[in-house]
Design a protein around this motif. Structure first.
Motif, mmCIF file in Angstrom:
data_model
loop_
_atom_site.group_PDB
_atom_site.id
_atom_site.type_symbol
_atom_site.label_atom_id
_atom_site.label_comp_id
_atom_site.label_asym_id
_atom_site.label_seq_id
_atom_site.Cartn_x
_atom_site.Cartn_y
_atom_site.Cartn_z
ATOM 1 N N UNK A 175 20.639 -5.228 -2.867
ATOM 2 C CA UNK A 175 20.167 -5.652 -1.097
ATOM 3 C C UNK A 175 19.968 -4.578 -0.426
ATOM 4 N N UNK A 176 19.470 -3.506 -0.627
ATOM 5 C CA UNK A 176 19.631 -1.975 -0.192
ATOM 6 C C UNK A 176 19.290 -2.048 1.778
ATOM 7 N N UNK A 177 19.632 -1.746 2.183
ATOM 8 C CA UNK A 177 20.086 -1.976 3.395
ATOM 9 C C UNK A 177 18.221 -0.396 4.043
ATOM 10 N N UNK A 178 17.044 -0.307 4.672
ATOM 11 C CA UNK A 178 16.282 0.971 4.316
ATOM 12 C C UNK A 178 16.911 2.321 5.064
ATOM 13 N N UNK A 179 18.290 2.200 5.571
ATOM 14 C CA UNK A 179 18.703 3.370 5.492
ATOM 15 C C UNK A 179 18.806 4.064 4.082
ATOM 16 N N UNK A 180 19.616 3.022 3.581
ATOM 17 C CA UNK A 180 20.238 3.023 1.960
ATOM 18 C C UNK A 180 18.955 2.723 1.097
ATOM 19 N N UNK A 181 17.835 2.805 1.161
ATOM 20 C CA UNK A 181 16.603 2.864 0.449
ATOM 21 C C UNK A 181 16.368 3.980 0.821
ATOM 22 N N UNK A 182 16.283 5.099 1.926
ATOM 23 C CA UNK A 182 15.858 5.751 2.380
ATOM 24 C C UNK A 182 16.937 7.727 1.493
ATOM 25 N N UNK A 193 4.333 9.761 4.120
ATOM 26 C CA UNK A 193 5.060 9.642 5.205
ATOM 27 C C UNK A 193 6.371 8.428 4.582
ATOM 28 N N UNK A 194 6.420 7.861 3.090
ATOM 29 C CA UNK A 194 7.117 6.974 3.066
ATOM 30 C C UNK A 194 7.269 5.750 3.692
ATOM 31 N N UNK A 195 7.309 5.165 4.333
ATOM 32 C CA UNK A 195 7.180 4.002 5.484
ATOM 33 C C UNK A 195 6.517 3.057 4.504
ATOM 34 N N UNK A 250 0.781 -0.857 0.274
ATOM 35 C CA UNK A 250 0.108 -0.080 -0.092
ATOM 36 C C UNK A 250 0.711 1.611 -0.090
ATOM 37 N N UNK A 251 1.977 1.256 -1.049
ATOM 38 C CA UNK A 251 2.872 2.167 -1.195
ATOM 39 C C UNK A 251 2.901 3.590 -1.686
ATOM 40 N N UNK A 252 1.048 3.500 -1.685
ATOM 41 C CA UNK A 252 0.780 4.926 -2.761
ATOM 42 C C UNK A 252 -0.850 5.460 -1.679
ATOM 43 N N UNK A 253 -1.001 6.401 -2.361
ATOM 44 C CA UNK A 253 -2.531 6.824 -1.533
ATOM 45 C C UNK A 253 -2.365 7.275 -2.934
ATOM 46 N N UNK A 254 -2.460 8.621 -2.856
ATOM 47 C CA UNK A 254 -2.948 9.967 -4.057
ATOM 48 C C UNK A 254 -2.151 9.428 -5.956
ATOM 49 N N UNK A 255 -0.908 9.044 -5.419
ATOM 50 C CA UNK A 255 -0.596 8.105 -6.862
ATOM 51 C C UNK A 255 0.012 9.134 -7.621
ATOM 52 N N UNK A 256 0.647 10.233 -7.607
ATOM 53 C CA UNK A 256 0.844 11.510 -8.024
ATOM 54 C C UNK A 256 2.380 10.723 -8.289
ATOM 55 N N UNK A 257 2.705 10.676 -7.191
ATOM 56 C CA UNK A 257 3.933 10.090 -7.356
ATOM 57 C C UNK A 257 4.611 8.819 -7.573
ATOM 58 N N UNK A 258 3.670 8.367 -7.730
ATOM 59 C CA UNK A 258 3.824 6.459 -7.248
ATOM 60 C C UNK A 258 4.859 6.162 -9.138
ATOM 61 N N UNK A 259 4.551 6.905 -10.109
ATOM 62 C CA UNK A 259 5.444 5.974 -11.067
ATOM 63 C C UNK A 259 6.944 6.679 -10.812
ATOM 64 N N UNK A 260 6.698 7.835 -10.793
ATOM 65 C CA UNK A 260 8.738 8.087 -10.799
ATOM 66 C C UNK A 260 9.155 7.563 -9.430
ATOM 67 N N UNK A 261 8.257 7.209 -7.829
ATOM 68 C CA UNK A 261 8.948 6.419 -7.352
ATOM 69 C C UNK A 261 8.945 5.292 -7.919
ATOM 70 N N UNK A 262 8.604 4.047 -8.711
ATOM 71 C CA UNK A 262 8.567 2.952 -9.252
ATOM 72 C C UNK A 262 10.315 2.985 -9.843
ATOM 73 N N UNK A 263 10.283 3.921 -10.872
ATOM 74 C CA UNK A 263 11.406 4.189 -11.911
ATOM 75 C C UNK A 263 12.621 4.307 -11.059
#
Length: 162
Positions: free
Chosen positions: A119-126, A138-140, A95-108
């Motif tokens: 194999x990133x860590x949580x900090x590396x992903x952030x 909120x990115x979580x 459930x990593x989206x709400x309005x979906x506006x950022x989703x395409x860019x986030x996926x890419x």
């Protein structure tokens, strides 16, 4: 000027103004509206596409600079039919989206992150998503989706139905 670019596996030859941005070529001339315009200043990442396999913010690339190169947009990420890309499936599962506006860019951006660091860590992903903004989640859950996708293997179509 004339731009000759491959977009999602199809060749396009277009006459464009010299100052036209790649994001506007994709959206306005080619009708690929999955690539969003958020800021036009490289701050938000909503316009992220792959240029020759590397994630770039298409609001900072001139259409002329893409001439002779291959562009892949969010429309081409999923496999044929009802297949979802590994990252898209993780976004759905977490459930990593709400309005979906950022989703395409986030996926890419996550796809690029996982190519660079499978194999990133949580900090590396952030840190890797630092250039992409979301005003809703909120990115979580986005981070959780990236970590799930990393556990799932390469970032190509998974064969999981929607």
């Amino acid at each position: 000027m004339t731009v000759d670019v491959e977009v999602n596996g199809q060749r396009h030859r277009c006459d464009v103004p010299a100052r036209m941005l790649l994001v506007h070529l994709l959206r306005d001339r080619l009708g690929l509206t999955g690539t969003h315009v958020g800021c036009d200043t490289t701050q938000c990442g909503a316009c992220t596409v792959e240029l020759d396999g590397i994630a770039v913010k298409s609001c900072t690339v001139l259409a002329a600079q893409a001439s002779g190169h291959a562009v892949r947009t969010i429309e081409d990420v999923a496999g044929a039919g009802t297949m979802l890309d590994n990252v898209q499936q993780a976004f759905r599962d977490k459930h990593a989206l709400q309005c979906g506006f950022c989703t395409p860019g986030m996926v890419m951006a996550v796809r690029q992150l996982l190519r660079d660091n499978p194999s990133p860590t949580e900090d590396e992903v952030r840190h890797g998503l630092d250039g992409n903004l979301c005003r809703c989640t909120g990115y979580q859950n986005i981070v959780a989706a990236a970590l799930q996708a990393a556990r799932g293997g390469k970032t190509e179509a998974t064969g999981v139905s929607r």
